[in-house]
Every structure is written in structure tokens, then in C-alpha cells.
Design a protein around this motif. Structure first.
Motif, PDB file in Angstrom:
ATOM      1  N   LYS A   8       0.872  -1.176   0.000  1.00  0.00           N
ATOM      2  CA  LYS A   8       0.000   0.000   0.000  1.00  0.00           C
ATOM      3  C   LYS A   8       0.906   1.221   0.000  1.00  0.00           C
ATOM      4  N   ASN A  63       1.015   5.841 -10.944  1.00  0.00           N
ATOM      5  CA  ASN A  63       0.265   4.690 -11.443  1.00  0.00           C
ATOM      6  C   ASN A  63       0.657   4.314 -12.878  1.00  0.00           C
ATOM      7  N   SER A 101      -0.889  11.096  -8.584  1.00  0.00           N
ATOM      8  CA  SER A 101      -1.309   9.697  -8.547  1.00  0.00           C
ATOM      9  C   SER A 101      -1.167   9.043  -9.922  1.00  0.00           C
ATOM     10  N   SER A 150      -1.592  -0.822  -4.067  1.00  0.00           N
ATOM     11  CA  SER A 150      -2.665   0.161  -3.964  1.00  0.00           C
ATOM     12  C   SER A 150      -1.995   1.509  -3.718  1.00  0.00           C
ATOM     13  N   ASP A 159       1.733  -5.929  -7.766  1.00  0.00           N
ATOM     14  CA  ASP A 159       0.456  -5.271  -7.507  1.00  0.00           C
ATOM     15  C   ASP A 159       0.590  -4.340  -6.312  1.00  0.00           C
ATOM     16  N   ARG A 218       1.811  -2.900 -12.835  1.00  0.00           N
ATOM     17  CA  ARG A 218       1.018  -3.719 -11.909  1.00  0.00           C
ATOM     18  C   ARG A 218       1.161  -5.214 -12.213  1.00  0.00           C
ATOM     19  N   GLU A 274      -2.474   5.755  -2.665  1.00  0.00           N
ATOM     20  CA  GLU A 274      -3.262   6.838  -2.084  1.00  0.00           C
ATOM     21  C   GLU A 274      -2.376   8.084  -2.029  1.00  0.00           C
TER      22      GLU A 274
END
Length: 153
Positions: A32, A56, A52, A67, A65, A61, A69
Motif C-alpha cells: 500500500k 500509477n 497519482s 494500492s 500489484d 502492476r 493513495e
């Protein structure tokens, strides 16, 4: 996940807007990614989205992988970098050092220290009663344990 790769992507995105700066970057064990940015005049949502997307779009990915924020600092969280102090000039801060806690208006902030001013009631030197006096303290950044902006309604 490689923190340096993420940091480089954040720095790349921040370079496009010099009023923005990184407060914190953390990557947990379960990948994360949390990025906290602030700005000299605040941070619009569009800038969080842009940062972001830069992260990204440049991380694979399929390879790993994660996440992501991208946020701005919460008003309740302590100040972490010197630019936050400059941004909060003329606001009331609560500052803790090893010996005591101060609450006053931030009137100066430079590369090494901050200066707080406040008014206090103290006993008169002669006679009964109290008098209001102006107080000031200079605190070096290295001595600050925690500093928070006081929310005044």
C-alpha cells in the motif's frame, strides 16, 4: 516494492509545480503506497490526481500489484517539514519540546528555528493583581518533539 522508484516518480510529478512538496511517503508490507503532499498555498484535488497518475502510469502492476493513495496532510497531524511552518505563519501553534509545551502565534520561521509570541497574565511586581505581558520563545527545529496548528473557531 522499491521505495526509491516511487520516490523518483513523486519527485518528478512535484517538479512540475514548485509550490508542492512531499511530507511523507510510505509503502507497507502489502504494497500500500501512501503519499502525503502539501503546498505553499494548499493542494488542489487536480494536483493529487496528477501525482497519482504519474505514479500509477509508470509502475507495472503486472510486475507487482499495489494500492495507491495520494493525500494532503490532515490538520490534526503534526507539522513535519520546515515549509509547513512557513505556510502557517501567523497561526497559533502548540509546540512541545523536551522540557515544556508552548502555545502561541508563529511569528517567524527560518532554516533553523521558529519564534512564537503570546500574551500571559502574571502577578504584578508591586501590589496585588495581575498584569498582561507579551511573551516570546525561540525554538530550534531539532528541539521540537511535536508541533500542531491549533484549530480556532
Amino acid at each position: 516494492m522499491i521505495q526509491t522508484a516511487v520516490k523518483n516518480l513523486v519527485d518528478e510529478a512535484l517538479a512540475l509545480n514548485e509550490s508542492l512538496y512531499l511530507i511523507d511517503l510510505s509503502i507497507s508490507e502489502n504494497n500500500k503506497v501512501q503519499v502525503v503532499v502539501d503546498g505553499d498555498t494548499g493542494v488542489p484535488l487536480s494536483e493529487c490526481i496528477r501525482i497519482s497518475r504519474n505514479i500509477n502510469d509508470n509502475l507495472d502492476r503486472e510486475e507487482e500489484d499495489f494500492s495507491l493513495e495520494v493525500t494532503t496532510p490532515d490538520i490534526a497531524h503534526p507539522l513535519k517539514v520546515k515549509r509547513q511552518y512557513i505556510k502557517n505563519l501567523n497561526r497559533i501553534l502548540k509546540v512541545k519540546n523536551a522540557e515544556e509545551e508552548f502555545e502561541g502565534t508563529l511569528v517567524a520561521a527560518d532554516e533553523d528555528k521558529i519564534v512564537l509570541n503570546w500574551k500571559a497574565r502574571e502577578p504584578k511586581l508591586i501590589g496585588k493583581g495581575k498584569v498582561t505581558v507579551q511573551k516570546s520563545v525561540t525554538i530550534e527545529y531539532k528541539d521540537i518533539i511535536e508541533a500542531k496548528v491549533k484549530i480556532v473557531f
